[in-house]
Design an enzyme around this catalytic site. Structure first.
Site, PDB file in Angstrom:
ATOM      1  N   GLY A 279       0.749  -1.248   0.000  1.00 19.51           N
ATOM      2  CA  GLY A 279       0.000   0.000   0.000  1.00 19.51           C
ATOM      3  C   GLY A 279       0.779   1.297   0.000  1.00 19.51           C
ATOM      4  O   GLY A 279       0.196   2.353   0.237  1.00 19.51           O
ATOM      5  N   LYS A 281       1.819   2.952  -2.499  1.00 26.02           N
ATOM      6  CA  LYS A 281       1.266   3.836  -3.534  1.00 26.02           C
ATOM      7  C   LYS A 281      -0.192   4.168  -3.229  1.00 26.02           C
ATOM      8  O   LYS A 281      -0.661   5.256  -3.567  1.00 26.02           O
ATOM      9  CB  LYS A 281       1.439   3.188  -4.914  1.00 26.02           C
ATOM     10  N   ASP A 296      -6.075  -6.247  -4.697  1.00 22.65           N
ATOM     11  CA  ASP A 296      -4.955  -7.188  -4.675  1.00 22.65           C
ATOM     12  C   ASP A 296      -5.517  -8.595  -4.543  1.00 22.65           C
ATOM     13  O   ASP A 296      -6.597  -8.798  -3.982  1.00 22.65           O
ATOM     14  CB  ASP A 296      -4.009  -6.887  -3.500  1.00 22.65           C
ATOM     15  N   CYS A 390       9.039  -2.724 -10.846  1.00 25.80           N
ATOM     16  CA  CYS A 390      10.360  -2.470 -10.258  1.00 25.80           C
ATOM     17  C   CYS A 390      11.364  -3.440 -10.870  1.00 25.80           C
ATOM     18  O   CYS A 390      12.177  -4.025 -10.168  1.00 25.80           O
ATOM     19  CB  CYS A 390      10.319  -2.581  -8.734  1.00 25.80           C
TER      20      CYS A 390
HETATM   21  C1  LIG Z   1       4.774  -5.082  -6.704  1.00 20.74           C
HETATM   22  S1  LIG Z   1       3.682  -5.655  -5.482  1.00 20.74           S
HETATM   23  C2  LIG Z   1       2.686  -4.253  -5.246  1.00 20.74           C
HETATM   24  C3  LIG Z   1       3.299  -3.180  -4.360  1.00 20.74           C
HETATM   25  C4  LIG Z   1       2.308  -2.083  -4.028  1.00 20.74           C
HETATM   26  N1  LIG Z   1       1.725  -1.486  -5.207  1.00 20.74           N
HETATM   27  C5  LIG Z   1       2.920  -0.978  -3.191  1.00 20.74           C
HETATM   28  O1  LIG Z   1       3.291   0.065  -3.690  1.00 20.74           O
HETATM   29  O2  LIG Z   1       3.019  -1.173  -1.960  1.00 20.74           O
HETATM   30  C6  LIG Z   1       2.653  -6.692  -6.443  1.00 20.74           C
HETATM   31  C7  LIG Z   1       1.345  -7.127  -5.823  1.00 20.74           C
HETATM   32  O3  LIG Z   1       0.605  -7.794  -6.843  1.00 20.74           O
HETATM   33  C8  LIG Z   1      -0.231  -8.726  -6.233  1.00 20.74           C
HETATM   34  N2  LIG Z   1      -0.686  -9.653  -7.285  1.00 20.74           N
HETATM   35  C9  LIG Z   1       0.042 -10.588  -7.939  1.00 20.74           C
HETATM   36  N3  LIG Z   1      -0.723 -11.194  -8.877  1.00 20.74           N
HETATM   37  C10 LIG Z   1      -1.954 -10.637  -8.819  1.00 20.74           C
HETATM   38  C11 LIG Z   1      -3.168 -10.847  -9.526  1.00 20.74           C
HETATM   39  N4  LIG Z   1      -3.259 -11.754 -10.505  1.00 20.74           N
HETATM   40  N5  LIG Z   1      -4.230 -10.094  -9.194  1.00 20.74           N
HETATM   41  C12 LIG Z   1      -4.136  -9.172  -8.191  1.00 20.74           C
HETATM   42  N6  LIG Z   1      -3.017  -8.935  -7.497  1.00 20.74           N
HETATM   43  C13 LIG Z   1      -1.932  -9.652  -7.799  1.00 20.74           C
HETATM   44  C14 LIG Z   1       0.621  -9.331  -5.148  1.00 20.74           C
HETATM   45  O4  LIG Z   1      -0.195  -9.919  -4.143  1.00 20.74           O
HETATM   46  C15 LIG Z   1       1.412  -8.116  -4.670  1.00 20.74           C
HETATM   47  O5  LIG Z   1       0.794  -7.559  -3.540  1.00 20.74           O
END
Ligand SMILES: C[S@@+](CC[C@H](N)C(=O)[O-])C[C@H]1O[C@@H](n2cnc3c(N)ncnc32)[C@H](O)[C@@H]1O
Length: 463
Positions: A279, A281, A296, A390
């Site tokens: 979270g 962002k 998510d 990233c």
């Molecule tokens: C890069 S992290 C996100 C970081 C977050 N945006 C932040 O700034 O704190 C990627 C996220 O994508 C979620 N995720 C992975 N595959 C997904 C899917 N098919 N549908 C929804 N969320 C997914 C993961 O659970 C993870 O929390």
């Protein structure tokens, strides 16, 4: 004595090796030994079975060797493991030079004990006598490595004696070969060398503040960076820092703070944060006064997001859903922070290069393409979107967006202007997408440079 190479093969399985048999640490072990046994064992599991370091250290201890350790010892284990991973190439080269006949076969955890001992002797502030002594005790603790206690003693003493020469290595040696080869193709010889050098430096903590960056930089002993993130100089544990309890700021790498800013969410707008947890962002978007829906797939990670938002006194609706099938009324703006190989974060996550495989990149790129197609269909006509990862792999960034634009004529690239990123035009691609690399943001003060490698593109939906 037969020999085996210092570099082991990683088994294909990603099963949790520690879940099979619990190895309880008797409370009678000498001080410091449980932490050394844990470090060797966790490192073996990270490299051997592809589990990320965070799986071991976030939340309750899941590894039997970590259970029962004091928080201070757990922190020591984590830093030994992190340095072992960050400097694995240098450490393996040093061990190879000291083990004339290679690593003995059937020596149990000897290799992991030697690597984690080298990390302490070469790179950490652990007294030599303690590191050597605990190395020998750790080797004696396991029946398979026990016969090699005097060998371990000699190696550890030589590591301490030859520290200066053993650590004088080319940074590329600490970059996994498969990544070095990819980065050379994408960023050239100069680029890969700079990325490798940046990845060897343990990064400081960056935070995003709700307001008054200059005031908070002074209170927290930090520097205000170009885009108003604060980089802390010290290493105080986060919850002990002023302003944490009051929700005045949150931890977020300076580069990770850019994509949400580029979306330019406004008060009252309906905004989706897709792949939102934990979270960082979402908090930025909520700060604008937009109505944010944080989506998510992971209910557990969304729970953490909700706790973070509560501490920050910010609000967002949360929704557990798979983005590839998520349905909702159209949004004014969308941020898609897709799951990726995370190769831009190796300063903070040195395990990435040793736990990911080359095939992960194409698997993730296929998932990102599906998510992008779904996400653009959730935009209202005229709506805007920021896609970010990233990763510093073009398949997940530049090539991903080029392919989206080819298959969807309704979507345009909205060029990012240098004045939106504090005039840092070198952070922009020829098409005006954002591309940061780990060696960006130089600093005169050693250790205060760098930022995560990120890619972001801003898109507009026409109809
Ligand atoms: C890069 S992290 C996100 C970081 C977050 N945006 C932040 O700034 O704190 C990627 C996220 O994508 C979620 N995720 C992975 N595959 C997904 C899917 N098919 N549908 C929804 N969320 C997914 C993961 O659970 C993870 O929390």
């Amino acid at each position: 004595m037969s020999k085996s190479p210092v570099t082991p093969q990683r088994p294909a399985s990603r099963a949790k090796p520690w879940s099979k048999k619990a190895q309880d640490v008797p409370p009678t072990l000498p001080p410091g030994l449980p932490a050394r046994l844990a470090a060797a064992s966790v490192l073996a599991d990270v490299i051997g079975s592809g589990h990320g370091v965070d799986e071991f250290f976030s939340g309750e201890p899941v590894h039997p060797r970590l259970a029962g350790l004091e928080p201070r010892d757990r922190a020591l284990v984590r830093s030994i493991v992190m340095v072992s991973l960050r400097r694995l190439g240098t450490i393996r080269k040093a061990l190879a030079s000291l083990l004339e006949r290679g690593l003995p076969r059937k020596s149990g955890p000897l290799e992991w004990t030697l690597i984690t001992t080298a990390a302490q002797l070469l790179f950490l502030d652990v007294p030599d006598h303690a590191a050597v002594n605990l190395c020998v005790q750790a080797v004696r603790h396991d029946p398979q490595s026990l016969p090699f206690a005097s060998l371990a003693n000699a190696v550890a003493r030589n590591l301490a004696r030859l520290r200066e020469t053993l650590t004088d290595t080319d940074p590329l040696i600490d970059t996994p070969a498969w990544l070095a080869a990819r980065w050379r193709l994408t960023y050239g010889d100069g680029g890969v060398a700079q990325i490798a050098a940046a990845n060897r430096v343990e990064p400081r903590l960056d935070i995003t503040v709700k307001s008054d960056p200059e005031g908070w930089a002074e209170r927290l002993d930090g520097d205000v960076l170009a885009m108003k993130s604060i980089r802390l100089r010290g290493h105080t544990p986060v919850p002990e820092l002023p302003g944490y309890e009051d929700g005045a700021w949150w931890v977020q790498d300076a580069a990770a703070a850019l994509p949400a800013r580029l979306l330019g969410a406004e008060w009252g707008e309906r905004v989706a944060d897709l792949c939102a947890a934990p979270g960082g962002k979402t908090a930025q978007l909520a700060m604008t006064g937009a109505q944010v829906v944080a989506v998510d797939r992971s209910a557990e990670r969304l729970k953490r997001l909700a706790i973070n938002m509560e501490r920050l006194n910010l609000s967002a609706e949360t929704k557990v859903a798979d983005i590839t099938t998520y349905e909702a009324a159209p949004f004014d703006a969308i941020l898609l922070d897709a799951p990726c190989s995370a190769t831009g974060t190796m300063r903070r996550h040195p395990d990435v290069g040793w736990t990911k495989r080359i095939s992960d990149i194409s698997t993730l790129a296929a998932l990102q393409a599906k998510m992008l197609d779904r996400a653009v269909s959730l935009l209202r006509p005229g709506g805007r979107m920021v896609y970010c990862v990233c990763s510093i792999e073009p398949e997940e960034g530049e090539a991903q967006i080029a392919a989206l634009l080819r298959r969807n004529p309704d979507i345009n690239l909205d060029p990012i202007r240098a004045d939106e990123i504090a005039g840092e035009s070198s952070w922009l691609t020829a098409k005006s997408e954002l591309r940061t690399l780990p060696y960006f943001n130089p600093s005169a003060a050693p250790g205060l440079e760098g930022m995560d490698g990120f890619y972001a593109a801003r898109l507009l939906r026409r109809h």
